[in-house]
Write an enzyme that holds these catalytic residues in place. Structure first.
Site, mmCIF file in Angstrom:
data_model
loop_
_atom_site.group_PDB
_atom_site.id
_atom_site.type_symbol
_atom_site.label_atom_id
_atom_site.label_comp_id
_atom_site.label_asym_id
_atom_site.label_seq_id
_atom_site.Cartn_x
_atom_site.Cartn_y
_atom_site.Cartn_z
ATOM 1 N NE ARG A 28 73.092 11.406 106.425
ATOM 2 C CZ ARG A 28 72.360 12.275 106.132
ATOM 3 N NH1 ARG A 28 71.600 13.058 106.556
ATOM 4 N NH2 ARG A 28 71.630 12.061 104.728
ATOM 5 N NE ARG A 64 64.639 0.068 108.616
ATOM 6 C CZ ARG A 64 64.991 0.222 107.443
ATOM 7 N NH1 ARG A 64 65.520 -0.620 106.617
ATOM 8 N NH2 ARG A 64 64.620 1.405 107.115
ATOM 9 N NE ARG A 106 85.608 15.021 103.138
ATOM 10 C CZ ARG A 106 87.082 14.548 102.864
ATOM 11 N NH1 ARG A 106 88.037 15.788 102.802
ATOM 12 N NH2 ARG A 106 87.334 13.604 102.342
ATOM 13 N NE ARG A 127 76.909 8.914 97.805
ATOM 14 C CZ ARG A 127 76.399 9.487 98.624
ATOM 15 N NH1 ARG A 127 75.560 8.797 99.143
ATOM 16 N NH2 ARG A 127 76.329 10.795 98.791
ATOM 17 C CD GLU A 163 78.912 11.204 96.327
ATOM 18 O OE1 GLU A 163 77.835 10.943 95.627
ATOM 19 O OE2 GLU A 163 79.153 11.838 97.291
ATOM 20 C CE1 TYR A 210 74.414 14.781 105.267
ATOM 21 C CE2 TYR A 210 75.642 14.088 106.899
ATOM 22 C CZ TYR A 210 75.267 13.898 105.656
ATOM 23 O OH TYR A 210 75.509 12.822 104.984
ATOM 24 C CG ASP A 225 68.681 14.240 104.595
ATOM 25 O OD1 ASP A 225 69.531 14.452 104.211
ATOM 26 O OD2 ASP A 225 68.198 13.305 105.706
HETATM 27 N N1 UDP Z 1 78.169 5.232 105.670
HETATM 28 C C1 UDP Z 1 79.186 4.235 105.819
HETATM 29 N N2 UDP Z 1 78.944 3.331 104.805
HETATM 30 C C2 UDP Z 1 77.955 3.331 103.694
HETATM 31 C C3 UDP Z 1 77.109 4.357 103.951
HETATM 32 C C4 UDP Z 1 77.189 5.382 104.886
HETATM 33 O O1 UDP Z 1 79.995 4.483 106.268
HETATM 34 O O2 UDP Z 1 77.965 2.463 102.866
HETATM 35 C C5 UDP Z 1 78.360 6.302 106.826
HETATM 36 C C6 UDP Z 1 79.477 7.560 106.293
HETATM 37 O O3 UDP Z 1 80.042 7.871 107.307
HETATM 38 C C7 UDP Z 1 78.232 8.360 105.715
HETATM 39 C C8 UDP Z 1 77.366 8.327 106.558
HETATM 40 O O4 UDP Z 1 77.162 7.175 107.090
HETATM 41 O O5 UDP Z 1 78.784 9.730 105.633
HETATM 42 C C9 UDP Z 1 75.839 8.683 106.330
HETATM 43 O O6 UDP Z 1 75.425 8.213 105.121
HETATM 44 P P1 UDP Z 1 74.408 8.830 103.989
HETATM 45 O O7 UDP Z 1 74.001 7.712 103.058
HETATM 46 O O8 UDP Z 1 73.182 9.172 104.827
HETATM 47 O O9 UDP Z 1 75.045 9.925 103.317
HETATM 48 P P2 UDP Z 1 74.723 11.038 102.394
HETATM 49 O O10 UDP Z 1 73.847 10.329 101.225
HETATM 50 O O11 UDP Z 1 73.999 12.016 103.009
HETATM 51 O O12 UDP Z 1 76.303 11.303 101.684
#
Ligand code: UDP
Length: 356
Positions: free
Chosen positions: A156, A160, A234, A265, A290, A338, A340
């Site tokens: 996800r 780049r 989860r 985060r 979180e 999952y 969005d």
């Molecule tokens: N992920 C990670 N490090 C980061 C951001 C994301 O390992 O800094 C991985 C992690 O497994 C996460 C997944 O990428 O569950 C998808 O990230 P996303 O930000 O899309 O998650 P969401 O915002 O849906 O919780």
């Protein structure tokens, strides 16, 4: 009562379905378990600062679907916010996603766009990046090592070879200018839609209901009273606090990628509305840490955990759902997907309402 449709669950999927039904001439009763509509996109406004607080964690609307964008824009304008995510690793701050800005800072190099692929094909480089930014975060988020999760989840996050630090590849994105709650109010504001909150719906009620259809978007395992066992979900725990500083972290989301930092985060909500100058300059801010956690009965489910076992369990629940003639199950929790926000809207827009 065959002239009535029931929508059980007023998240973004349910509200989109309700709106489509009403516009197709149906009478719709929306039943929502919580005191307010909006599902996990629901926000609260901090009174003294005017900051829109995302109660269930940050939600940024983004899509590449013109159909979704055109639909949602009937109910809200967007403020033009473009999502950036920063990552804190060993006290240094990096720009996600994986691109030139992050790679050059992390390795202390000055790669040019055409040089990224060759550089990252060296396993020493790719492993170092993965271990710093993905291994710890993913282990915390999912409660298992990265090797044990669906690889599509980590994908996800874009990769780049340039300096673009937009977190999403989607062309359209932003935060509703009047806030998310107004979006839900407008979706449901139709003479043929009635909303009742604090109204959980049971399987027995659905089976006995005279409604033509019941569109259910709560967790599918809970609807069937966990008769085959709970799906692995989860969950999350949020610690929200108001601080007497104008700006805590200088950005809306800071990921903490090390395994031994217990949160994944920190959200700082005022940064989602840079156009609200009073909120931005208020000498206070609202942040939220979180923490991921394993779902246990009573917790809110947030993320499906897709494994061969959970797919098999989901199939059993889907079979049970198919036996209830007037039941349609959808949304992130109903379909254990999952999604969005835009994908939930698209699924609702593409749903066959059976009205022809
Ligand atoms: N992920 C990670 N490090 C980061 C951001 C994301 O390992 O800094 C991985 C992690 O497994 C996460 C997944 O990428 O569950 C998808 O990230 P996303 O930000 O899309 O998650 P969401 O915002 O849906 O919780």
């Amino acid at each position: 009562m065959k002239d009535l449709d029931i929508v059980a669950g007023a998240g973004i999927w349910g509200c989109t379905v309700a709106r489509r039904l009403a516009e197709a001439g149906r009478k719709v009763l929306v039943l929502e378990r919580r005191p307010v509509a909006g599902g996990n996109v629901r926000c609260e406004t901090d009174r003294s600062t005017g900051i829109e607080v995302h109660v269930y964690g940050s939600h940024i609307f983004h899509t590449h679907s013109r159909e979704v964008w055109d639909f949602i824009r009937r109910f809200t304008d967007f403020n033009g916010y473009q999502h950036k995510v920063l990552a804190m690793y060993k006290g240094a701050v990096y720009h996600l996603p994986l691109g030139l800005t992050l790679i050059n800072k992390f390795f202390g190099v000055e790669l040019k766009p055409g040089e990224v692929d060759a550089f990252m094909s060296d396993p020493a480089h790719s492993t170092a990046i993965f271990d710093a930014f993905f291994r710890g975060y993913t282990s915390k988020q999912w409660g298992r090592p990265p090797e044990a999760i669906d690889p599509g989840i980590i994908k996800r996050v874009p990769v780049r070879g340039n300096y673009d630090t937009n977190y999403f590849n989607d062309y359209w994105q932003g935060i509703p200018s009047d806030g998310y709650n107004a979006l839900f109010d407008r979706l449901l504001d139709h003479p043929s839609i009635t909303v009742e909150c604090n109204r959980a719906v049971t399987l027995g009620e659905i089976v006995r209901s005279d409604a033509r259809k019941v569109y259910y978007s709560g967790p599918v395992d809970s609807l069937f009273d966990y008769r085959f066992g709970a799906l692995p979900w989860r969950s999350l725990r949020f610690e929200t606090e108001k601080l007497d500083v104008a700006d805590f972290q200088g950005t809306s989301v800071m990921n903490y990628t090390e395994a031994d930092v217990p949160w994944t985060r920190i959200h700082e909500f005022k940064h989602y509305h840079p156009e609200l100058k009073d909120a931005m300059s208020a000498p206070a801010t609202v942040i939220c840490r979180e923490y991921p956690k394993t779902w246990a009965p009573g917790d809110e489910p947030y993320y499906p955990v897709n494994t061969p076992e959970s797919s098999a369990l989901l199939a059993r629940y889907a079979q049970e759902a198919a036996k209830v003639p007037n039941l349609v199950v959808g949304g992130r929790l109903g379909q254990y997907k999952y999604y969005d926000m835009d994908q939930a809207v698209l699924a609702a827009l593409e749903l066959d309402l059976g009205l022809r």
